[in-house]
Design an enzyme around this catalytic site. Sequence first.
Site, PDB file in Angstrom:
ATOM      1  N   ARG A 119     -40.973  -6.804  14.935  1.00 19.18           N
ATOM      2  CA  ARG A 119     -40.200  -6.386  13.774  1.00 19.18           C
ATOM      3  C   ARG A 119     -40.850  -6.957  12.519  1.00 19.18           C
ATOM      4  O   ARG A 119     -41.011  -8.173  12.399  1.00 19.18           O
ATOM      5  CB  ARG A 119     -38.761  -6.893  13.904  1.00 19.18           C
ATOM      6  CG  ARG A 119     -37.940  -6.638  12.662  1.00 19.18           C
ATOM      7  CD  ARG A 119     -36.513  -7.171  12.774  1.00 19.18           C
ATOM      8  NE  ARG A 119     -35.837  -6.953  11.511  1.00 19.18           N
ATOM      9  CZ  ARG A 119     -35.203  -7.914  10.815  1.00 19.18           C
ATOM     10  NH1 ARG A 119     -35.116  -9.151  11.273  1.00 19.18           N
ATOM     11  NH2 ARG A 119     -34.638  -7.627   9.666  1.00 19.18           N
ATOM     12  N   HIS A 126     -36.389  -6.081   3.108  1.00 22.89           N
ATOM     13  CA  HIS A 126     -36.125  -7.486   3.444  1.00 22.89           C
ATOM     14  C   HIS A 126     -36.275  -8.314   2.162  1.00 22.89           C
ATOM     15  O   HIS A 126     -37.135  -9.182   2.045  1.00 22.89           O
ATOM     16  CB  HIS A 126     -37.072  -7.967   4.552  1.00 22.89           C
ATOM     17  CG  HIS A 126     -36.578  -9.174   5.308  1.00 22.89           C
ATOM     18  ND1 HIS A 126     -36.494  -9.220   6.694  1.00 22.89           N
ATOM     19  CD2 HIS A 126     -36.148 -10.376   4.882  1.00 22.89           C
ATOM     20  CE1 HIS A 126     -36.055 -10.410   7.068  1.00 22.89           C
ATOM     21  NE2 HIS A 126     -35.839 -11.141   5.981  1.00 22.89           N
ATOM     22  N   GLU A 133     -29.817  -8.398   6.364  1.00 24.67           N
ATOM     23  CA  GLU A 133     -28.818  -9.389   5.937  1.00 24.67           C
ATOM     24  C   GLU A 133     -28.324  -9.152   4.514  1.00 24.67           C
ATOM     25  O   GLU A 133     -28.502  -9.991   3.625  1.00 24.67           O
ATOM     26  CB  GLU A 133     -29.369 -10.815   6.084  1.00 24.67           C
ATOM     27  CG  GLU A 133     -29.596 -11.198   7.532  1.00 24.67           C
ATOM     28  CD  GLU A 133     -29.912 -12.675   7.721  1.00 24.67           C
ATOM     29  OE1 GLU A 133     -30.012 -13.400   6.720  1.00 24.67           O
ATOM     30  OE2 GLU A 133     -30.046 -13.105   8.878  1.00 24.67           O
ATOM     31  N   ASN A 190     -28.582 -10.501  13.514  1.00 18.61           N
ATOM     32  CA  ASN A 190     -29.310 -11.751  13.334  1.00 18.61           C
ATOM     33  C   ASN A 190     -28.332 -12.877  13.628  1.00 18.61           C
ATOM     34  O   ASN A 190     -27.275 -12.968  12.991  1.00 18.61           O
ATOM     35  CB  ASN A 190     -29.814 -11.899  11.892  1.00 18.61           C
ATOM     36  CG  ASN A 190     -30.867 -10.849  11.543  1.00 18.61           C
ATOM     37  OD1 ASN A 190     -31.272 -10.050  12.390  1.00 18.61           O
ATOM     38  ND2 ASN A 190     -31.308 -10.852  10.300  1.00 18.61           N
ATOM     39  N   TYR A 243     -27.779 -16.980  14.081  1.00 21.95           N
ATOM     40  CA  TYR A 243     -28.193 -18.388  14.037  1.00 21.95           C
ATOM     41  C   TYR A 243     -27.014 -19.287  14.419  1.00 21.95           C
ATOM     42  O   TYR A 243     -27.129 -20.130  15.280  1.00 21.95           O
ATOM     43  CB  TYR A 243     -28.749 -18.752  12.653  1.00 21.95           C
ATOM     44  CG  TYR A 243     -30.072 -18.036  12.384  1.00 21.95           C
ATOM     45  CD1 TYR A 243     -31.271 -18.566  12.838  1.00 21.95           C
ATOM     46  CD2 TYR A 243     -30.102 -16.802  11.736  1.00 21.95           C
ATOM     47  CE1 TYR A 243     -32.476 -17.895  12.635  1.00 21.95           C
ATOM     48  CE2 TYR A 243     -31.301 -16.129  11.531  1.00 21.95           C
ATOM     49  CZ  TYR A 243     -32.489 -16.677  11.986  1.00 21.95           C
ATOM     50  OH  TYR A 243     -33.674 -16.006  11.801  1.00 21.95           O
ATOM     51  N   GLU A 248     -32.965 -11.113  14.960  1.00 24.07           N
ATOM     52  CA  GLU A 248     -33.410 -12.478  14.622  1.00 24.07           C
ATOM     53  C   GLU A 248     -32.593 -13.488  15.402  1.00 24.07           C
ATOM     54  O   GLU A 248     -31.386 -13.316  15.561  1.00 24.07           O
ATOM     55  CB  GLU A 248     -33.208 -12.793  13.124  1.00 24.07           C
ATOM     56  CG  GLU A 248     -34.219 -12.192  12.202  1.00 24.07           C
ATOM     57  CD  GLU A 248     -34.027 -12.609  10.746  1.00 24.07           C
ATOM     58  OE1 GLU A 248     -33.584 -13.756  10.488  1.00 24.07           O
ATOM     59  OE2 GLU A 248     -34.312 -11.782   9.876  1.00 24.07           O
TER      60      GLU A 248
HETATM   61  C1  BGP Z   1     -32.650 -15.085   7.811  1.00 19.65           C
HETATM   62  C2  BGP Z   1     -33.673 -14.230   7.115  1.00 19.65           C
HETATM   63  C3  BGP Z   1     -35.079 -14.521   7.493  1.00 19.65           C
HETATM   64  C4  BGP Z   1     -35.389 -15.980   7.724  1.00 19.65           C
HETATM   65  C5  BGP Z   1     -34.317 -16.665   8.557  1.00 19.65           C
HETATM   66  C6  BGP Z   1     -34.484 -18.153   8.649  1.00 19.65           C
HETATM   67  O1  BGP Z   1     -31.520 -15.205   7.015  1.00 19.65           O
HETATM   68  O2  BGP Z   1     -33.419 -12.880   7.387  1.00 19.65           O
HETATM   69  O3  BGP Z   1     -35.933 -13.922   6.541  1.00 19.65           O
HETATM   70  O4  BGP Z   1     -35.695 -16.613   6.567  1.00 19.65           O
HETATM   71  O5  BGP Z   1     -33.028 -16.403   8.052  1.00 19.65           O
HETATM   72  O6  BGP Z   1     -34.038 -18.738   7.460  1.00 19.65           O
HETATM   73  P1  BGP Z   1     -34.680 -20.018   6.825  1.00 19.65           P
HETATM   74  O7  BGP Z   1     -36.107 -19.689   6.599  1.00 19.65           O
HETATM   75  O8  BGP Z   1     -33.922 -20.230   5.566  1.00 19.65           O
HETATM   76  O9  BGP Z   1     -34.491 -21.127   7.786  1.00 19.65           O
END
Ligand code: BGP
Length: 488
Positions: free
Chosen positions: A80, A124, A170, A299, A301, A386
């Site tokens: 991607r 992006h 995002e 995405n 986290y 992600e």
């Molecule tokens: C997401 C974004 C990415 C990447 C990732 C990690 O929000 O889509 O582009 O940056 O987060 O974030 P960071 O680099 O702030 O740890």
Amino acid sequence: MHYEKLDDFPKDFLWGAASAAYQTEGAYDEDGKGPSIWDNYAHQAGNTFKNTTGDVAIDHYHHLEEDVALMGKLGLKAYRFSVSWSRVIPDGDGKVNSAGLAFYRRLIRLLHQNGVEPVLTIYHWDLPQALQDKFGGWESRRMVAAFHHYCEVLFKAFGDDIKYWVTVNEQNVFTSFGYRWAHHPPKVTDIKRMYAANHIVNLANADAINLFHQLVPNGLIGPSFGYGPTYPLTGDPADVLAAKNADEFNNAWWLDVYCRGHYPTFLLKQLQRMEIAPDITAADKLLLASAKPDFLGVNYYHGGTFKANRIDKPDEESSKDFSSTDPYLMQPQMEQAQSPEIPMFNAVENPYLPKTEWGWEVDPVGFRVALREIYEKYELPLFVTENGLGAADQVEDGQIHDSYRIDYLTDHLRTMKAAITDGVDLIGYCAWSFSDILSWLNGYRKRYGFVYIDRDDDGEHTLARIPKDSFYWYQHVIATNGQEIQAK
Ligand code: BGP
């Protein structure tokens, strides 16, 4: 929920990795590329960590063959990447820069040659500066036509070569960081303007999806959303209600528009009462209702934890001045009209979850919760676009022993497999990121990749590419189609 045995991953599961143009390409003013808002923003001192920029980034632009060969070696089934809008259309809505298109054509050809399915993200975050200057960026309705033109160029150029497309990455993050928290360009702190700009992005997204379905009938398209489940801090019904409010505020506000074609009733009503809701015309409603994504990019986290709002249940914590780059922990110290959260919920830390070096909660079970919630609510195939761990990796004797990343990914792949066993329809998984790249606000120290890049915040060094331990681990995961996730 425990299973004795988990289902296998689907046979054609897209094991992938992700990146974005500004964070990798470099060559920020080469071959006719126009400036983006991120080029300009990062060039102004004080906006990014140690004033790091994407001018060179990891110089992917000049390491294309080497990078894609490594993707082939890793065995990636999908990569991607995003297209830099101002590389393809330097002034945003005018003439096409053929050298810009040629770069992506070359990338796509190399990916196919290496057996890697390209997954193209159209937007992006690196808006052409020209559109910010001419129209005021996403605050103008003229952006819908500009985005339409850009998308049409890409659909016509690559519609036959690419099956999977992501419209915007995002939207929740770039609108709130750009228009509310002033951490991203255009550095505005006005929530009403944030909701207004966000509405224009919704229109552009819906229009792009409709255009795609006309021009690329065999392709699949959807937005990628930064999703976090919302947990109540306790079983107190007031906390449960707060978590539900937070879900509407952080997730449904975007996902309902994408997938159901309209804003969620509860939150729209709250924003209207506070006089910060966007202006929505009858034509807007028709457009939003007319577009349906084919899949949803997720995405993941971490999520967030919430307790009752601070008006109904004031306590000492409520008056703390939070200042965090974690959007879930950002607590506004503004007037209530600027802070719709205040009457709805209060974000707190989760006592059960460990954190990364950068303070992000590590929550693999939340990944399963997220996938289940989204799939059950919106009934669209999901594509994890992600997920990954940012860490300050160290080189020891030319090697990078990132066992912590392997552990993180192992745990997330396991719960993803459990979600598939639960019944979630999952197309693929793109780890963030293929190689180390620029972190928007954290410079080059926060590394996510399977491939180490010899550069740091102070300079480019050799830009050598070195596969980490996680590279070989992921190679094995892919080769066994996820049968053997366990670190060897
Ligand atoms: C997401 C974004 C990415 C990447 C990732 C990690 O929000 O889509 O582009 O940056 O987060 O974030 P960071 O680099 O702030 O740890």
